[in-house]
Design an enzyme around this catalytic site. Structure first.
Site, PDB file in Angstrom:
ATOM      1  CG  ASP A 113      41.287  32.535  38.827  1.00  0.00           C
ATOM      2  OD1 ASP A 113      40.642  33.341  38.135  1.00  0.00           O
ATOM      3  OD2 ASP A 113      41.786  32.808  39.921  1.00  0.00           O
ATOM      4  CG  ASN A 138      29.463  34.066  43.381  1.00  0.00           C
ATOM      5  OD1 ASN A 138      28.572  34.557  44.059  1.00  0.00           O
ATOM      6  ND2 ASN A 138      29.167  33.255  42.369  1.00  0.00           N
ATOM      7  CB  CYS A 169      35.248  34.796  36.589  1.00  0.00           C
ATOM      8  SG  CYS A 169      36.044  36.425  36.670  1.00  0.00           S
ATOM      9  NE  ARG A 170      37.182  30.103  38.473  1.00  0.00           N
ATOM     10  CZ  ARG A 170      38.067  29.659  39.342  1.00  0.00           C
ATOM     11  NH1 ARG A 170      38.717  28.531  39.089  1.00  0.00           N
ATOM     12  NH2 ARG A 170      38.302  30.333  40.453  1.00  0.00           N
ATOM     13  CB  SER A 171      30.614  29.998  40.619  1.00  0.00           C
ATOM     14  OG  SER A 171      30.816  31.211  41.283  1.00  0.00           O
ATOM     15  CB  CYS A 220      34.601  29.942  41.273  1.00  0.00           C
ATOM     16  SG  CYS A 220      33.738  31.533  41.158  1.00  0.00           S
TER      17      CYS A 220
HETATM   18  P1  4NP Z   1      36.319  33.458  39.928  1.00  0.00           P
HETATM   19  O1  4NP Z   1      37.551  34.376  39.454  1.00  0.00           O
HETATM   20  O2  4NP Z   1      36.811  32.692  41.128  1.00  0.00           O
HETATM   21  O3  4NP Z   1      36.066  32.617  38.759  1.00  0.00           O
HETATM   22  O4  4NP Z   1      35.200  34.427  40.260  1.00  0.00           O
HETATM   23  C1  4NP Z   1      38.262  35.248  40.292  1.00  0.00           C
HETATM   24  C2  4NP Z   1      37.733  36.508  40.567  1.00  0.00           C
HETATM   25  C3  4NP Z   1      38.450  37.385  41.360  1.00  0.00           C
HETATM   26  C4  4NP Z   1      39.692  37.002  41.855  1.00  0.00           C
HETATM   27  C5  4NP Z   1      40.207  35.756  41.575  1.00  0.00           C
HETATM   28  C6  4NP Z   1      39.485  34.856  40.785  1.00  0.00           C
HETATM   29  N1  4NP Z   1      40.431  37.936  42.655  1.00  0.00           N
HETATM   30  O5  4NP Z   1      41.622  37.639  42.920  1.00  0.00           O
HETATM   31  O6  4NP Z   1      39.914  38.986  43.039  1.00  0.00           O
END
Ligand code: 4NP
Length: 165
Positions: A135, A18, A20-22, A15
């Site tokens: 996201d 790294n 939240c989702r992945s 994602c």
């Molecule tokens: P992820 O979520 O891609 O599922 O880990 C996010 C985590 C942090 C951010 C964006 C999406 N950020 O903008 O810092």
């Protein structure tokens, strides 16, 4: 659509951050593969370096735990070109992640045959086929729940496709 393939020996979930989702998908995938009796190396990474070295977002940890997935010990890292050599299959949580991964793959100067297959995480899932795992970072509790539901569904679909092979 991918050619039907037998069980890969390694899968990388990717994602943006790294956190939240992945990492959630990593643990869901690991547990589902174990239940199905499939021996697969599973890991996760982010396209960005924004959270390298961090544990998963505490909201993701909490929601994952409430569904039986313990992700608090995972540590964020950034995806690299070497991941295309080290993994059989790389799955992108959303279409932007997929485009970013494709750009990395396109920059590797060697035979396509030796590089990981790249696909959208939802690709094999009849319920969510072709759609993004949204996201959740700037969202609320319901969105974190939806992430888990989509991840469980799409991970199961990949595993079913391999069991049928
Ligand atoms: P992820 O979520 O891609 O599922 O880990 C996010 C985590 C942090 C951010 C964006 C999406 N950020 O903008 O810092």
């Amino acid at each position: 659509m991918l050619m039907k393939a037998c069980t890969p020996s390694s899968v990388l979930l990717v994602c943006l951050g790294n956190i939240c989702r992945s990492p959630t998908a990593e643990e869901v995938f690991r547990q589902q593969a174990a239940i199905a009796g499939l021996s697969i190396k599973v890991d996760s990474a982010g396209t960005s370096d924004w959270h390298v070295g961090s544990a998963p977002d505490t909201r993701s940890q909490r929601h994952a735990k409430s569904h039986g997935y313990k992700i608090n010990k995972l540590v964020a890292r950034q995806v690299s070109a070497n991941d295309f050599r080290d993994f059989d299959l790389i799955l992108a949580m959303d279409s932007q992640n997929l485009a970013d991964l494709q750009a990395i793959k396109d920059g590797i100067i060697e035979s396509e045959d030796n590089l990981a297959t790249l696909a959208l995480f939802s690709e094999e899932d009849p319920t969510y086929c072709g759609s993004d795992v949204p996201d959740p970072y700037k969202c609320d509790n319901d969105d974190f729940e939806e992430v888990i539901e989509r991840i469980e569904s799409s991970a199961q679909a990949w595993i079913e496709s391999w069991k049928a092979c």
